[in-house]
Write an enzyme that holds these catalytic residues in place. Structure first.
Site, PDB file in Angstrom:
ATOM      1  N   PHE A  67       0.826  -1.196   0.000  1.00  0.00           N
ATOM      2  CA  PHE A  67       0.000   0.000   0.000  1.00  0.00           C
ATOM      3  C   PHE A  67       0.873   1.264   0.000  1.00  0.00           C
ATOM      4  O   PHE A  67       1.781   1.368  -0.808  1.00  0.00           O
ATOM      5  CB  PHE A  67      -1.001  -0.041   1.155  1.00  0.00           C
ATOM      6  CG  PHE A  67      -2.039  -1.127   1.007  1.00  0.00           C
ATOM      7  CD1 PHE A  67      -3.153  -0.948   0.203  1.00  0.00           C
ATOM      8  CD2 PHE A  67      -1.889  -2.349   1.654  1.00  0.00           C
ATOM      9  CE1 PHE A  67      -4.099  -1.955   0.049  1.00  0.00           C
ATOM     10  CE2 PHE A  67      -2.827  -3.356   1.509  1.00  0.00           C
ATOM     11  CZ  PHE A  67      -3.930  -3.158   0.703  1.00  0.00           C
ATOM     12  N   SER A  68       0.633   2.203   0.914  1.00  0.00           N
ATOM     13  CA  SER A  68       1.353   3.477   0.837  1.00  0.00           C
ATOM     14  C   SER A  68       2.822   3.388   1.208  1.00  0.00           C
ATOM     15  O   SER A  68       3.569   4.344   0.977  1.00  0.00           O
ATOM     16  CB  SER A  68       0.667   4.535   1.717  1.00  0.00           C
ATOM     17  OG  SER A  68      -0.464   5.058   1.056  1.00  0.00           O
ATOM     18  N   ALA A  69       3.260   2.263   1.736  1.00  0.00           N
ATOM     19  CA  ALA A  69       4.710   2.076   1.887  1.00  0.00           C
ATOM     20  C   ALA A  69       5.379   2.072   0.519  1.00  0.00           C
ATOM     21  O   ALA A  69       6.592   2.247   0.412  1.00  0.00           O
ATOM     22  CB  ALA A  69       5.003   0.781   2.640  1.00  0.00           C
ATOM     23  N   LYS A  71       5.145   4.441  -1.494  1.00  0.00           N
ATOM     24  CA  LYS A  71       5.638   5.803  -1.722  1.00  0.00           C
ATOM     25  C   LYS A  71       7.112   5.924  -1.364  1.00  0.00           C
ATOM     26  O   LYS A  71       7.868   6.635  -2.033  1.00  0.00           O
ATOM     27  CB  LYS A  71       4.812   6.810  -0.910  1.00  0.00           C
ATOM     28  CG  LYS A  71       3.357   6.928  -1.341  1.00  0.00           C
ATOM     29  CD  LYS A  71       2.640   7.981  -0.517  1.00  0.00           C
ATOM     30  CE  LYS A  71       1.193   8.164  -0.969  1.00  0.00           C
ATOM     31  NZ  LYS A  71       0.313   7.049  -0.556  1.00  0.00           N
TER      32      LYS A  71
END
Length: 381
Positions: A67-69, A71
């Site tokens: 998921f946003s890891a 980024k």
């Protein structure tokens, strides 16, 4: 020292408090499994796994969506482009993407874009799922938007950060961010990390928590109700309607160019990536100068989307109330699924934690605090 029978893997002498913390997490009634990898001063000190993905036990080769890891992974790729001289963090975005300058955005710099200041959390008109997964139609729509807010404070671009970063990379290199990541970062170093690829077998699934406290449900109902900035950022104005644990399992989602959300990694490779971003790295990914520029504070304050104080470098989250990274000098990124990747130059630390059960509250994952407190017990604050 070998881990207890309930776990698999090893810990170095002196790191038993981290093993015990991981074991305590794995004993939770909803935990389906996880991987934890820690590197300290260039040496692997923790390599632990628990649970199963239904096909076999979790282990060093278990890949899952972070998921946003993602980024933080994408930010590392952008830092490599900066280190090569292909990208200047302080240049206006329009140097690389002229159409971005429409409607008052001509002065926005790359660093401001990457630190969530551009006010482009979603298009003003609803996007389609196809637009989001393709990336380029959504990028065109965002280029034609006015910033929602003035520069200065962050406003978390939950999904569109990846779209904007991907288009920036495409304008510079002609390739998508996931392709550049593979060519310049992952394949040369044998890292099991990817963005926007077909994987066979597919990554191990993650599962939503079934026990969600009443306060969390009420807070979500208020702050993430349709039309709010948080709802718009998370759904891209209604394009993403399924729960995250279901949406991200679809083959078309995994194959899309979503550098903010659909990165796939093993715990070992994610920790190794952050270790390569530390100044003391034996095989550094970037120069110390670029590393300092990439993780330097670029935006901080009460986040216009999250409602909590957040802080960002050039794509990397920095320690704040929104991003609890265990140390004021740490950088990295957590994800809504509970994944966490980080580096801490002062302590020579790189860490990746990939759980298979999503937290009830993504901005307050108690597992992160338990693990990071245990690390501090070993190496100090």
């Amino acid at each position: 020292m070998s881990a207890p029978d309930a776990l698999r893997g090893d810990v170095a002498a002196g790191w038993e408090p981290v093993r015990d913390a991981f074991a305590a997490i794995m004993s939770g009634p909803e935990e389906r499994g996880a991987g934890l990898h820690v590197i300290h001063r260039g040496r692997t000190v923790v390599d632990l796994y628990g649970g199963s993905d239904g096909k076999g036990p979790n282990g060093p080769d278990t890949r899952q969506v972070v998921f946003s890891a993602s980024k933080g992974i994408a930010a590392a790729c952008l830092a490599v482009l900066a280190d090569r001289g292909d990208l200047d963090f302080d240049a206006p975005v329009t140097r690389y993407w002229p159409e971005f300058g429409r409607h008052g955005k001509s002065e926005i710099t790359v660093a401001q874009l990457l630190s969530h200041q551009a006010g482009l959390i979603a298009p003003s008109r609803p996007a389609t799922l196809a637009d989001v997964l393709d990336g380029r139609p959504l990028a065109d729509a965002l280029a034609d938007e006015r910033p929602r807010w003035p520069l200065g404070r962050p406003g978390y671009h939950a999904v569109t950060w990846g779209t904007l970063a991907d288009e920036l990379v495409r304008r510079i290199t002609g390739a998508r961010l996931g392709e550049v990541l593979a060519e310049l970062v992952c394949r040369p170093r044998d890292l099991a990390i990817s963005i926007g690829t077909h994987l066979d077998p597919p990554p191990s699934p993650v599962y939503a928590a079934t026990r969600v406290p009443l306060l969390v449900r009420l807070t979500t109902a208020v702050f993430a109700r349709p039309g709010t900035p948080l709802w718009q950022a998370l759904t891209v104005h209604g394009a993403l309607t399924e729960p995250a644990d279901l949406w991200v399992r679809r083959p078309e989602t995994l194959a899309g160019q979503l550098p903010a959300a659909n990165g796939v990694a093993t715990a070992r490779s994610l920790a190794q990536l952050y270790a390569m971003l530390l100044p003391e790295a034996e095989d550094p990914l970037i120069s110390d100068r670029t590393q300092r520029a990439a993780v330097r504070l670029r935006a901080a304050g009460r986040d216009r989307v999250l409602g909590l104080p957040s802080a960002f470098g050039c794509g990397f989250a920095l320690h704040s109330r929104a991003w609890r990274l265990g140390s004021p000098t740490a950088f990295g990124h957590p994800g809504i699924g509970g994944a966490l990747g980080l580096g801490d130059p002062r302590r020579g630390l790189a860490l990746a934690f990939l759980p298979r059960t999503m937290p009830a509250d993504a901005l307050s994952d108690a597992r992160h605090r338990i693990l990071l407190d245990a690390v501090t017990t070993v190496i100090g604050p």
